[in-house]
Scaffold this motif. Structure first.
Motif, mmCIF file in Angstrom:
data_model
loop_
_atom_site.group_PDB
_atom_site.id
_atom_site.type_symbol
_atom_site.label_atom_id
_atom_site.label_comp_id
_atom_site.label_asym_id
_atom_site.label_seq_id
_atom_site.Cartn_x
_atom_site.Cartn_y
_atom_site.Cartn_z
ATOM 1 N N SER A 117 0.828 -1.205 0.000
ATOM 2 C CA SER A 117 0.000 0.000 0.000
ATOM 3 C C SER A 117 0.864 1.257 0.000
ATOM 4 N N LEU A 118 1.939 1.241 0.785
ATOM 5 C CA LEU A 118 2.845 2.390 0.808
ATOM 6 C C LEU A 118 3.525 2.586 -0.541
ATOM 7 N N PHE A 119 3.903 1.498 -1.197
ATOM 8 C CA PHE A 119 4.531 1.621 -2.513
ATOM 9 C C PHE A 119 3.527 2.169 -3.539
ATOM 10 N N LEU A 120 2.267 1.764 -3.403
ATOM 11 C CA LEU A 120 1.227 2.301 -4.283
ATOM 12 C C LEU A 120 1.022 3.792 -4.016
ATOM 13 N N LEU A 121 1.011 4.172 -2.739
ATOM 14 C CA LEU A 121 0.887 5.590 -2.384
ATOM 15 C C LEU A 121 2.070 6.391 -2.922
ATOM 16 N N MET A 122 3.261 5.812 -2.851
ATOM 17 C CA MET A 122 4.448 6.500 -3.370
ATOM 18 C C MET A 122 4.274 6.807 -4.851
ATOM 19 N N ASP A 123 3.794 5.837 -5.611
ATOM 20 C CA ASP A 123 3.593 6.051 -7.041
ATOM 21 C C ASP A 123 2.540 7.139 -7.282
ATOM 22 N N LYS A 124 1.459 7.107 -6.506
ATOM 23 C CA LYS A 124 0.417 8.125 -6.648
ATOM 24 C C LYS A 124 0.968 9.517 -6.329
ATOM 25 N N LEU A 125 1.745 9.625 -5.246
ATOM 26 C CA LEU A 125 2.298 10.919 -4.851
ATOM 27 C C LEU A 125 3.315 11.428 -5.871
ATOM 28 N N TYR A 126 4.106 10.525 -6.421
ATOM 29 C CA TYR A 126 5.075 10.929 -7.446
ATOM 30 C C TYR A 126 4.363 11.445 -8.694
ATOM 31 N N ARG A 127 3.250 10.820 -9.051
ATOM 32 C CA ARG A 127 2.506 11.254 -10.230
ATOM 33 C C ARG A 127 1.935 12.663 -10.035
ATOM 34 N N ARG A 128 1.515 12.971 -8.822
ATOM 35 C CA ARG A 128 0.944 14.293 -8.548
ATOM 36 C C ARG A 128 2.009 15.322 -8.201
ATOM 37 N N ASN A 129 3.190 14.853 -7.863
ATOM 38 C CA ASN A 129 4.286 15.749 -7.469
ATOM 39 C C ASN A 129 5.561 15.359 -8.220
ATOM 40 N N PRO A 130 5.588 15.519 -9.538
ATOM 41 C CA PRO A 130 6.734 15.057 -10.337
ATOM 42 C C PRO A 130 8.056 15.736 -9.982
ATOM 43 N N ALA A 131 7.993 16.920 -9.386
ATOM 44 C CA ALA A 131 9.244 17.602 -9.015
ATOM 45 C C ALA A 131 10.000 16.820 -7.951
ATOM 46 N N GLU A 132 9.311 15.974 -7.202
ATOM 47 C CA GLU A 132 9.957 15.235 -6.111
ATOM 48 C C GLU A 132 10.828 14.101 -6.637
ATOM 49 N N TRP A 133 10.293 13.266 -7.538
ATOM 50 C CA TRP A 133 11.107 12.138 -8.000
ATOM 51 C C TRP A 133 12.340 12.607 -8.773
ATOM 52 N N LYS A 134 12.267 13.806 -9.341
ATOM 53 C CA LYS A 134 13.420 14.343 -10.076
ATOM 54 C C LYS A 134 14.591 14.651 -9.143
ATOM 55 N N LYS A 135 14.327 14.732 -7.839
ATOM 56 C CA LYS A 135 15.399 14.951 -6.869
ATOM 57 C C LYS A 135 16.145 13.657 -6.537
ATOM 58 N N THR A 136 15.563 12.527 -6.931
ATOM 59 C CA THR A 136 16.134 11.223 -6.575
ATOM 60 C C THR A 136 16.669 10.454 -7.768
ATOM 61 N N ALA A 137 15.972 10.501 -8.897
ATOM 62 C CA ALA A 137 16.367 9.668 -10.038
ATOM 63 C C ALA A 137 15.969 10.344 -11.350
ATOM 64 N N ALA A 138 16.360 9.713 -12.440
ATOM 65 C CA ALA A 138 16.073 10.261 -13.765
ATOM 66 C C ALA A 138 14.653 9.928 -14.226
ATOM 67 N N SER A 139 13.993 9.032 -13.528
ATOM 68 C CA SER A 139 12.619 8.675 -13.886
ATOM 69 C C SER A 139 11.830 8.345 -12.626
#
Length: 227
Positions: A45-67
């Motif tokens: 569930s947490l991994f699913l939430l992470m994907d949902k949050l990344y989709r709504r907040n794309p600036a965040e995943w760009k701080k960690t990886a290229a995708s």
């Protein structure tokens, strides 16, 4: 037409699927198995939430990886292998959760929040993600983890960042569109933790009661001679 609609087959929403048998299950009681499955579901569930949050907040995943996919994979590995997340300054469980929700936090807030939430849950379970007969759970710690996630969820939905914007975009409820899938998934996690805490407490209580029942009722449950 109305009668035909009522008599049509219901929409398929999936079905319950059990796992295939593993030898390690021989070392698990029913409560061990329940705790193991609940942990697995909570982490998923947490991994699913992470994907949902990344989709709504794309600036965040760009701080960690290229995708986005790579960022999800990095956080998942860190959680499952119990590796520290550098942006959390070696803080764990609730201390990490507090840091991830500070308005001044400038790192990948999605990664930090999900990592800290997972670490809080795992720590409450004695640092384990799978349980056997020699492992025990403190129901109060599991209960506390549920309350901590409730608090964290409330902070995430109410606290503002330094620029006055939400810490993270999660739920959406307005005239144009309503999307509460984040809230529902978080509710599932909290519900599982509460159920496990109650079940663990009840199991210990019932063990004592069962022992007492055996002492009291034992003499009356003896078979009588018939010849």
């Amino acid at each position: 037409m109305a009668l035909a609609a009522c008599s049509s087959a219901p929409t398929t929403h999936g079905e319950v699927e059990g796992e295939s048998f593993h030898g390690k299950e021989l070392l698990q009681s029913d409560s061990n198995r329940m705790a193991t499955l609940a942990m697995k579901e909570n982490l998923e569930s947490l991994f699913l939430l992470m994907d949902k949050l990344y989709r709504r907040n794309p600036a965040e995943w760009k701080k960690t990886a290229a995708s986005r996919e790579a960022a999800v994979a990095y956080v998942r590995i860190a959680i499952m292998e119990r590796q520290p997340w550098l942006e959390l300054q070696e803080k764990r469980d609730v201390a990490a959760l507090s840091l991830a929700l500070q308005p001044t936090f400038t790192g990948d807030r999605v990664a930090a929040f999900v990592y800290a939430a997972a670490d809080t849950i795992i720590t409450a379970h004695g640092g384990l993600t799978s349980f056997t007969l020699i492992d025990g759970l403190d129901p109060q710690h599991v209960f506390n983890a549920a309350r901590n996630l409730e608090i964290a969820n409330w902070i995430l939905n109410s606290r503002k960042a330094a620029d006055g914007k939400p810490l993270l975009l999660s739920n959406q409820a307005d005239d144009a569109q309503s999307n509460l899938s984040y809230e529902r998934e978080m509710g599932k996690i909290i519900g599982r933790l509460d159920l496990l805490a109650s079940y663990t407490t009840e199991r210990y209580r019932r063990s004592v009661i069962g022992y007492g029942q055996g002492l009291v009722a034992g003499p009356f449950l003896q078979f009588l001679p018939v010849r």
